[in-house]
Design a protein around this motif. Structure first.
Motif, PDB file in Angstrom:
ATOM      1  N   MET A   1       0.792  -1.246  -0.106  1.00 24.29           N
ATOM      2  CA  MET A   1      -0.059   0.028  -0.074  1.00 24.29           C
ATOM      3  C   MET A   1       0.913   1.231  -0.141  1.00 24.29           C
ATOM      4  SD  MET A   1      -2.875  -1.266  -0.244  1.00 24.29           S
ATOM      5  CE  MET A   1      -4.370  -0.415  -0.028  1.00 24.29           C
ATOM      6  N   GLY A   4       1.925   2.000  -3.381  1.00 25.72           N
ATOM      7  CA  GLY A   4       0.743   2.717  -4.205  1.00 25.72           C
ATOM      8  C   GLY A   4       0.695   4.083  -4.045  1.00 25.72           C
ATOM      9  N   LEU A  14      -6.851   2.378  -3.964  1.00 28.21           N
ATOM     10  CA  LEU A  14      -5.875   1.523  -2.891  1.00 28.21           C
ATOM     11  C   LEU A  14      -6.818   0.508  -2.214  1.00 28.21           C
ATOM     12  CD1 LEU A  14      -2.980   3.316  -2.186  1.00 28.21           C
ATOM     13  CD2 LEU A  14      -3.099   1.524  -3.663  1.00 28.21           C
ATOM     14  N   ILE A  15      -7.845   1.125  -1.493  1.00 34.92           N
ATOM     15  CA  ILE A  15      -8.941   0.527  -0.595  1.00 34.92           C
ATOM     16  C   ILE A  15      -9.807  -0.359  -1.335  1.00 34.92           C
ATOM     17  CG2 ILE A  15     -10.892   0.817   0.889  1.00 34.92           C
ATOM     18  CD1 ILE A  15      -9.554   3.473   1.501  1.00 34.92           C
ATOM     19  N   VAL A  17      -9.033  -2.189  -4.275  1.00 34.36           N
ATOM     20  CA  VAL A  17      -8.113  -3.274  -4.736  1.00 34.36           C
ATOM     21  C   VAL A  17      -7.449  -4.053  -3.322  1.00 34.36           C
ATOM     22  CG1 VAL A  17      -7.757  -2.343  -6.825  1.00 34.36           C
ATOM     23  CG2 VAL A  17      -6.121  -2.059  -5.262  1.00 34.36           C
ATOM     24  N   TRP A  18      -7.641  -3.720  -2.366  1.00 29.13           N
ATOM     25  CA  TRP A  18      -7.050  -4.172  -1.110  1.00 29.13           C
ATOM     26  C   TRP A  18      -7.551  -5.792  -1.186  1.00 29.13           C
ATOM     27  CZ3 TRP A  18      -3.283  -4.195   1.973  1.00 29.13           C
ATOM     28  CH2 TRP A  18      -3.252  -4.967   3.075  1.00 29.13           C
ATOM     29  N   PRO A  19      -8.643  -6.160  -1.436  1.00 26.34           N
ATOM     30  CA  PRO A  19      -9.185  -7.581  -1.269  1.00 26.34           C
ATOM     31  C   PRO A  19      -8.239  -8.609  -2.423  1.00 26.34           C
ATOM     32  CG  PRO A  19     -11.030  -6.418  -1.302  1.00 26.34           C
ATOM     33  CD  PRO A  19     -10.158  -5.398  -1.607  1.00 26.34           C
ATOM     34  N   ALA A  21      -5.109  -8.044  -3.086  1.00 25.47           N
ATOM     35  CA  ALA A  21      -3.571  -7.917  -2.797  1.00 25.47           C
ATOM     36  C   ALA A  21      -3.638  -8.639  -1.391  1.00 25.47           C
ATOM     37  CB  ALA A  21      -3.006  -6.550  -2.686  1.00 25.47           C
ATOM     38  N   ASN A  22      -4.650  -9.024  -0.836  1.00 25.67           N
ATOM     39  CA  ASN A  22      -4.845  -9.500   0.659  1.00 25.67           C
ATOM     40  C   ASN A  22      -5.143 -10.947   0.510  1.00 25.67           C
ATOM     41  OD1 ASN A  22      -4.601  -9.822   3.305  1.00 25.67           O
ATOM     42  ND2 ASN A  22      -6.464  -8.933   3.683  1.00 25.67           N
ATOM     43  N   THR A  49     -13.112 -12.827  -4.040  1.00 23.34           N
ATOM     44  CA  THR A  49     -12.247 -11.770  -4.286  1.00 23.34           C
ATOM     45  C   THR A  49     -12.580 -10.670  -5.522  1.00 23.34           C
ATOM     46  OG1 THR A  49     -10.351 -13.045  -3.603  1.00 23.34           O
ATOM     47  CG2 THR A  49      -9.763 -11.151  -4.792  1.00 23.34           C
ATOM     48  N   VAL A  53     -13.529  -6.927  -4.798  1.00 28.79           N
ATOM     49  CA  VAL A  53     -13.083  -5.600  -5.693  1.00 28.79           C
ATOM     50  C   VAL A  53     -13.974  -4.806  -6.350  1.00 28.79           C
ATOM     51  CG1 VAL A  53     -11.213  -5.314  -7.624  1.00 28.79           C
ATOM     52  CG2 VAL A  53     -10.676  -6.915  -5.744  1.00 28.79           C
ATOM     53  N   GLY A  56     -15.797  -2.787  -4.203  1.00 28.28           N
ATOM     54  CA  GLY A  56     -15.046  -1.656  -3.693  1.00 28.28           C
ATOM     55  C   GLY A  56     -15.012  -0.561  -4.900  1.00 28.28           C
TER      56      GLY A  56
END
Length: 63
Positions: A1, A4, A14-15, A17-19, A21-22, A49, A53, A56
């Motif tokens: 993050m 980014g 960024l928030i 797409v967090w799922p 990347a996590n 996922t 996203v 989000g």
């Protein structure tokens, strides 16, 4: 993050797409995942996922 932010990606994106990347669902990078790639229990992870996203990104547009 933090990377980014360095690249200038807005915080809401960024928030969103967090799922993705996590977790390991997008990459399938370790042995048990590779061995279980054709099993039906693998489907919920990537589907969840993608839905997370997409939700989000929808929330970023609304907010």
């Amino acid at each position: 993050m933090p990377l980014g932010f360095v690249f200038g990606i807005p915080a809401p994106l960024l928030i969103a797409v967090w799922p993705a990347a996590n977790g390991c669902f997008p990459l399938r990078a370790y042995g048990p995942f590779i061995a279980a790639i054709d099993h039906s229990f693998m489907l919920p992870g990537p589907v969840t996922t993608c839905v997370a996203v997409s939700t989000g990104f929808a929330m970023v547009r609304i907010i």
